[in-house]
Motif scaffolding. Structure first.
Motif, PDB file in Angstrom:
ATOM      1  N   LEU A 148       3.037  -3.054   7.079  1.00 30.72           N
ATOM      2  CA  LEU A 148       2.879  -1.736   6.851  1.00 30.72           C
ATOM      3  C   LEU A 148       1.363  -1.315   6.446  1.00 30.72           C
ATOM      4  O   LEU A 148       1.066  -0.140   6.353  1.00 30.72           O
ATOM      5  N   THR A 149       0.560  -2.413   6.943  1.00 30.22           N
ATOM      6  CA  THR A 149      -0.879  -1.926   7.046  1.00 30.22           C
ATOM      7  C   THR A 149      -1.373  -1.765   8.404  1.00 30.22           C
ATOM      8  O   THR A 149      -2.364  -1.191   8.364  1.00 30.22           O
ATOM      9  N   ARG A 150      -0.374  -1.926   9.275  1.00 29.66           N
ATOM     10  CA  ARG A 150      -0.922  -1.712  10.712  1.00 29.66           C
ATOM     11  C   ARG A 150      -1.479  -0.350  10.889  1.00 29.66           C
ATOM     12  O   ARG A 150      -2.576  -0.167  11.743  1.00 29.66           O
ATOM     13  N   CYS A 151      -0.864   0.775  10.499  1.00 23.00           N
ATOM     14  CA  CYS A 151      -1.415   2.059  10.752  1.00 23.00           C
ATOM     15  C   CYS A 151      -2.683   2.305  10.325  1.00 23.00           C
ATOM     16  O   CYS A 151      -3.413   3.478  10.598  1.00 23.00           O
ATOM     17  N   PHE A 152      -3.163   1.487   9.388  1.00 21.85           N
ATOM     18  CA  PHE A 152      -4.654   1.856   8.710  1.00 21.85           C
ATOM     19  C   PHE A 152      -5.636   0.988   9.724  1.00 21.85           C
ATOM     20  O   PHE A 152      -6.866   1.045   9.335  1.00 21.85           O
ATOM     21  N   ASP A 153      -5.131  -0.004  10.685  1.00 24.09           N
ATOM     22  CA  ASP A 153      -6.053  -1.030  11.324  1.00 24.09           C
ATOM     23  C   ASP A 153      -6.867  -0.293  12.175  1.00 24.09           C
ATOM     24  O   ASP A 153      -6.633   0.234  13.294  1.00 24.09           O
ATOM     25  N   THR A 154      -8.198  -0.258  12.041  1.00 26.25           N
ATOM     26  CA  THR A 154      -9.049   0.426  12.795  1.00 26.25           C
ATOM     27  C   THR A 154      -9.352  -0.638  13.984  1.00 26.25           C
ATOM     28  O   THR A 154     -10.263   0.292  15.076  1.00 26.25           O
ATOM     29  N   THR A 155      -9.032  -1.602  14.273  1.00 25.60           N
ATOM     30  CA  THR A 155      -9.048  -2.524  15.603  1.00 25.60           C
ATOM     31  C   THR A 155      -7.958  -2.171  16.530  1.00 25.60           C
ATOM     32  O   THR A 155      -8.090  -2.702  17.545  1.00 25.60           O
ATOM     33  N   VAL A 156      -6.818  -1.509  16.134  1.00 21.85           N
ATOM     34  CA  VAL A 156      -5.929  -1.222  17.058  1.00 21.85           C
ATOM     35  C   VAL A 156      -6.413  -0.206  18.019  1.00 21.85           C
ATOM     36  O   VAL A 156      -6.986   0.813  17.646  1.00 21.85           O
ATOM     37  N   SER A 157      -5.619  -0.362  19.358  1.00 27.95           N
ATOM     38  CA  SER A 157      -6.318   0.452  20.505  1.00 27.95           C
ATOM     39  C   SER A 157      -5.723   1.883  20.013  1.00 27.95           C
ATOM     40  O   SER A 157      -4.673   2.085  19.736  1.00 27.95           O
ATOM     41  N   GLY A 158      -6.678   2.793  20.362  1.00 29.58           N
ATOM     42  CA  GLY A 158      -6.335   4.182  20.372  1.00 29.58           C
ATOM     43  C   GLY A 158      -6.199   4.498  18.727  1.00 29.58           C
ATOM     44  O   GLY A 158      -5.737   5.755  18.386  1.00 29.58           O
ATOM     45  N   HIS A 159      -6.785   3.880  17.667  1.00 33.43           N
ATOM     46  CA  HIS A 159      -6.716   4.348  16.457  1.00 33.43           C
ATOM     47  C   HIS A 159      -7.480   5.583  16.175  1.00 33.43           C
ATOM     48  O   HIS A 159      -8.493   5.614  16.511  1.00 33.43           O
TER      49      HIS A 159
END
Length: 288
Positions: free
Chosen positions: A109-120
């Motif tokens: 559930l923390t993935r949407c906050f992850d600034t390292t995810v491509s396209g964030h």
């Protein structure tokens, strides 16, 4: 909607609850909070008004119905248009350990906050039906959180998890949403330099000379884009990274050497003035 459905506004920027807090605010006046950061996740839904939301060096023009997702330690600030009528929003704060405890090996559930995810990006803007469904979910969360009858705590937690799943699904499809606002190349370069060299001596004169701009023009451009002064931004970056080091087990008298404070006395004064607690008290609070 009656005024009783809104919470009294407070400038408090620290959590009281051990898990999460949710507030619905309405303001008919300017109540900006200066550029700041949290140790927890923040979800912001604009209901009414015109807002520019600054996150680090990005400026987002937020529309009613838009969601902003702020991860722990991201510097951010909402700028409210003074010529708008009422300013309404829902703000949800979630402690990091609590959100991680709700996650599973299959579903983070923390993935949407992850600034390292491509396209964030921090902004989520949903089409009508999807937006209405998430709005309904957060409304149920607000209602259940205020109730004391049997099962209301579980209903609130269920609505919270449903909201987070929905936001994470939306975040996976938001790569085409980009910041909308003015961005100055010199300010972007200065911000990048500060983020890479915050542990070194930094002054306005040094930065102005390095980037071939008068310090007065740099001050004006910087405040327009970032929402604070160069000195204040450097201080916040140093304190932000100091908190990370303290949480990672680095001793307070060593942290000042890594974060550009020069000596422990300067670090101690700045930390206590910003957080109303000493570095050692902050470390102790992590283990309560």
């Amino acid at each position: 909607m009656s005024s009783s459905n809104f919470n009294p506004y407070t400038t408090r920027q620290s959590m009281i609850a051990p898990d999460y807090e949710v507030y619905r605010y309405r303001s008919a006046y300017m109540n900006e909070v200066e550029l700041h950061h949290h140790d927890f996740y923040e979800i912001y839904l604009l209901l009414r008004g015109r807002v520019e939301y600054i996150v680090e060096n990005q400026i987002y023009r937020v529309r009613p119905g838009d969601w902003m997702l702020i991860s722990p330690l991201e510097l951010h600030q909402a700028r409210i248009a003074t010529d708008a009528d009422a300013y309404e929003r829902i703000v949800l704060w979630i402690r990091r350990p609590y959100l991680e405890s709700l996650s599973t090996p299959r579903t983070s559930l923390t993935r949407c906050f992850d600034t390292t995810v491509s396209g964030h990006t921090n902004l989520i803007r949903l089409p009508g039906t999807s937006g209405a469904q998430l709005r309904s979910t957060v409304e149920r969360l607000c209602a259940a959180k205020t109730q004391q009858d049997y099962g209301s705590d579980l209903l609130a937690q269920g609505a919270l998890m449903e909201l987070l799943v929905g936001l994470n699904r939306a975040a996976a499809d938001r790569a085409d949403i980009h910041p909308a606002g003015t961005s100055d190349q010199v300010v972007d370069a200065v911000l990048h330099y500060i983020n890479e060299h915050y542990s070194e001596p930094l002054t306005l004169d040094l930065l102005a000379e390095k980037f071939f701009i008068s310090k007065y023009h740099l001050l004006r451009k910087f405040d327009a884009q970032v929402g604070t002064t160069v000195h204040r931004y450097i201080l916040q970056k140093r304190l932000l990274n100091a908190k990370q080091l303290l949480a990672g087990g680095v001793l307070p008298n060593e942290v000042c050497q890594y974060c550009g404070f020069g000596d422990y006395a300067n670090f101690y004064r700045a930390f206590k003035a910003e957080y109303n607690q000493t570095p050692r008290q902050y470390v102790q609070s992590l283990w309560r």
